[in-house]
Design a protein around this motif. Structure first.
Motif, PDB file in Angstrom:
ATOM      1  N   VAL B  30       1.023  -1.377   0.069  1.00  0.00           N
ATOM      2  CA  VAL B  30      -0.174  -0.048   0.068  1.00  0.00           C
ATOM      3  C   VAL B  30       0.928   1.028  -0.190  1.00  0.00           C
ATOM      4  O   VAL B  30       0.496   2.117  -0.641  1.00  0.00           O
ATOM      5  CB  VAL B  30      -1.026   0.041   1.238  1.00  0.00           C
ATOM      6  CG1 VAL B  30      -1.779   1.018   1.022  1.00  0.00           C
ATOM      7  CG2 VAL B  30      -1.626  -1.241   1.333  1.00  0.00           C
ATOM      8  N   ASP B  31       1.818   1.106   0.950  1.00  0.00           N
ATOM      9  CA  ASP B  31       2.684   2.447   0.792  1.00  0.00           C
ATOM     10  C   ASP B  31       3.402   2.677  -0.456  1.00  0.00           C
ATOM     11  O   ASP B  31       4.109   3.778  -0.208  1.00  0.00           O
ATOM     12  CB  ASP B  31       3.664   2.215   2.275  1.00  0.00           C
ATOM     13  CG  ASP B  31       2.841   2.520   3.553  1.00  0.00           C
ATOM     14  OD1 ASP B  31       1.662   2.888   3.349  1.00  0.00           O
ATOM     15  OD2 ASP B  31       3.090   1.651   4.183  1.00  0.00           O
ATOM     16  N   ARG B  91      -5.862  -6.921  -7.571  1.00  0.00           N
ATOM     17  CA  ARG B  91      -5.080  -7.809  -7.003  1.00  0.00           C
ATOM     18  C   ARG B  91      -5.471  -9.531  -7.647  1.00  0.00           C
ATOM     19  O   ARG B  91      -6.846  -9.533  -7.886  1.00  0.00           O
ATOM     20  CB  ARG B  91      -5.480  -8.333  -5.574  1.00  0.00           C
ATOM     21  CG  ARG B  91      -5.015  -9.617  -4.740  1.00  0.00           C
ATOM     22  CD  ARG B  91      -5.248  -9.396  -3.067  1.00  0.00           C
ATOM     23  NE  ARG B  91      -4.470  -7.998  -2.824  1.00  0.00           N
ATOM     24  CZ  ARG B  91      -4.817  -7.290  -1.711  1.00  0.00           C
ATOM     25  NH1 ARG B  91      -5.848  -7.648  -1.095  1.00  0.00           N
ATOM     26  NH2 ARG B  91      -4.207  -6.499  -1.303  1.00  0.00           N
ATOM     27  N   ARG B 104      -8.324  -3.483  -5.711  1.00  0.00           N
ATOM     28  CA  ARG B 104      -7.925  -3.241  -4.191  1.00  0.00           C
ATOM     29  C   ARG B 104      -8.516  -1.817  -3.531  1.00  0.00           C
ATOM     30  O   ARG B 104      -8.153  -0.983  -3.334  1.00  0.00           O
ATOM     31  CB  ARG B 104      -6.442  -3.145  -4.160  1.00  0.00           C
ATOM     32  CG  ARG B 104      -5.684  -4.284  -4.609  1.00  0.00           C
ATOM     33  CD  ARG B 104      -4.242  -4.396  -4.780  1.00  0.00           C
ATOM     34  NE  ARG B 104      -3.466  -3.731  -3.626  1.00  0.00           N
ATOM     35  CZ  ARG B 104      -2.271  -3.427  -3.476  1.00  0.00           C
ATOM     36  NH1 ARG B 104      -1.307  -3.657  -4.413  1.00  0.00           N
ATOM     37  NH2 ARG B 104      -1.817  -3.251  -2.231  1.00  0.00           N
ATOM     38  N   ASP B 107      -7.163  -0.502  -0.408  1.00  0.00           N
ATOM     39  CA  ASP B 107      -5.945   0.135  -0.209  1.00  0.00           C
ATOM     40  C   ASP B 107      -6.183   1.289  -1.107  1.00  0.00           C
ATOM     41  O   ASP B 107      -5.478   2.513  -0.736  1.00  0.00           O
ATOM     42  CB  ASP B 107      -5.062  -0.707  -0.983  1.00  0.00           C
ATOM     43  CG  ASP B 107      -4.614  -2.007  -0.213  1.00  0.00           C
ATOM     44  OD1 ASP B 107      -5.101  -1.949   1.142  1.00  0.00           O
ATOM     45  OD2 ASP B 107      -4.273  -2.933  -0.879  1.00  0.00           O
ATOM     46  N   ARG B 111      -5.282   5.149   0.207  1.00  0.00           N
ATOM     47  CA  ARG B 111      -4.113   5.970  -0.412  1.00  0.00           C
ATOM     48  C   ARG B 111      -4.598   7.039  -1.429  1.00  0.00           C
ATOM     49  O   ARG B 111      -4.220   8.385  -1.355  1.00  0.00           O
ATOM     50  CB  ARG B 111      -2.986   5.200  -1.274  1.00  0.00           C
ATOM     51  CG  ARG B 111      -2.280   4.334  -0.261  1.00  0.00           C
ATOM     52  CD  ARG B 111      -1.121   4.912   0.403  1.00  0.00           C
ATOM     53  NE  ARG B 111      -0.197   5.281  -0.478  1.00  0.00           N
ATOM     54  CZ  ARG B 111       0.455   6.507  -1.097  1.00  0.00           C
ATOM     55  NH1 ARG B 111      -0.321   7.627  -0.580  1.00  0.00           N
ATOM     56  NH2 ARG B 111       1.385   6.705  -1.853  1.00  0.00           N
TER      57      ARG B 111
END
Lengths: 126, 126
Positions: B30-31, B91, B104, B107, B111
Motif C-alpha cells: 500500500v505504501d 489483486r 484493491r 488500499d 491512499r
DNA sequence: TCCTTTGTACGACTTCAATCGTACTGCATG
DNA sequence: CATGCAGTACGATTGAAGTCGTACAAAGGA
C-alpha cells in the motif's frame, strides 16, 4: 484527512475572471473533458509537479513557465504546458511576452470531483 | 451527486478475504502505491474499462479475464491485467486454471480517496 | 494418459510520447 | 528600428508502451 472540495483554499474561486483579460488559448470545453485524457496528462511527473505547484503555491495569479524554475529547455516546457492545456487541465492566456497558466479548478471539480484533491495531496518521489 | 467513498455499494468491504484463499500474485504494498503510476495505468481505455466493470458489475466475486468478453488476443489481455496488478490497482489470485482479479478498494481508498469514485462514474467514449 | 482450457513468456512490430536543438515569431523597450 | 526576451514550431532521436503471434506450462476432466 485530505483536503476536501469546497474547503481547501485553492478550490475557492481564486480567479473570478475579471473583464478585459486576453482571450484564453484554444482549449476543450468542459463537456469535452475526458477522464482518460486528463489522467494521461497527469501521469507525467513533470506535469503533475506543474499542476501541484499551481494549486498550492500560486496565489490568485497566473504563472508563466519561467516561474517554475525548471532546468529544462524551453521547447520541452512548451511541450508539457501545451499538453496540460489540450487535456483541459490548465487555461493559458497571453500577457505581452508571457503565456501564463492556471488550473481550471471550477471545470475540473465539476467534471471530476476529488481529482484535484489527489493532485494537491501528492508528494513527489516519495 | 457522484458516489461517495463509504456509501457506494462497491466501496464496502466486498472481499473480506476469508482464510484459505490462494496467495495473491506479487503486487506493490500500500505504501508503495504511486499516484503517477496509478494514473498512467488508468489512462488506458481498456484498463479503465476493466476497473470500471470490476467496480460496478462484479458482486463479491473475483473475475477471470474471460468474464469480460473482450475481443482481443489473450496475450494482449495478459499484458493489461499484469499492468493493473503491477500498478497496485488490482489483486490477482490463481484459482485452478483461472487467474481472478479484483480491485484493491480498501488500499486505493486509503491512499487516493475519491479516485475510485471517478472511475466508477466514468462513461466510456462519451 | 490425452486433450482441453486458461493463461504466461518471449519476441517482433508498431505506435506514441518525451526530449531537445535549431530556427523562427511576436512583443517591448530603448 | 534594432535588440533582447518569451515562447512556438518543426523535426530528429530515443525510449517506452500497446498489439499480437507463437510456443509453452499448469490444472482438470474424460
Amino acid at each position: 484527512m485530505p483536503p476536501t472540495v469546497g474547503t481547501a483554499p485553492w478550490t475557492d474561486e481564486v480567479f473570478p475572471e475579471p473583464p478585459g483579460l486576453p482571450e484564453p488559448l484554444p482549449e476543450p470545453a468542459v463537456d469535452d473533458l475526458r477522464l482518460e485524457t486528463v489522467l494521461a496528462a497527469l501521469s507525467d511527473p513533470l506535469r503533475l509537479t506543474i499542476v501541484h505547484r499551481l494549486l498550492l503555491e500560486s496565489e490568485q495569479f497566473d504563472h508563466a513557465c519561467g516561474w517554475f524554475g525548471f532546468d529544462r529547455p524551453k521547447s520541452s516546457l512548451t511541450h508539457h504546458f501545451k499538453a496540460l492545456r489540450e487535456a483541459g487541465i490548465t487555461r493559458q492566456r497571453q500577457y505581452g511576452l508571457e503565456r501564463r497558466s492556471h488550473v481550471r479548478v471550477v471545470d475540473l471539480n465539476a467534471r471530476f470531483p476529488g481529482l484535484l484533491d489527489l493532485v494537491a495531496a501528492w508528494t513527489p518521489r516519495a
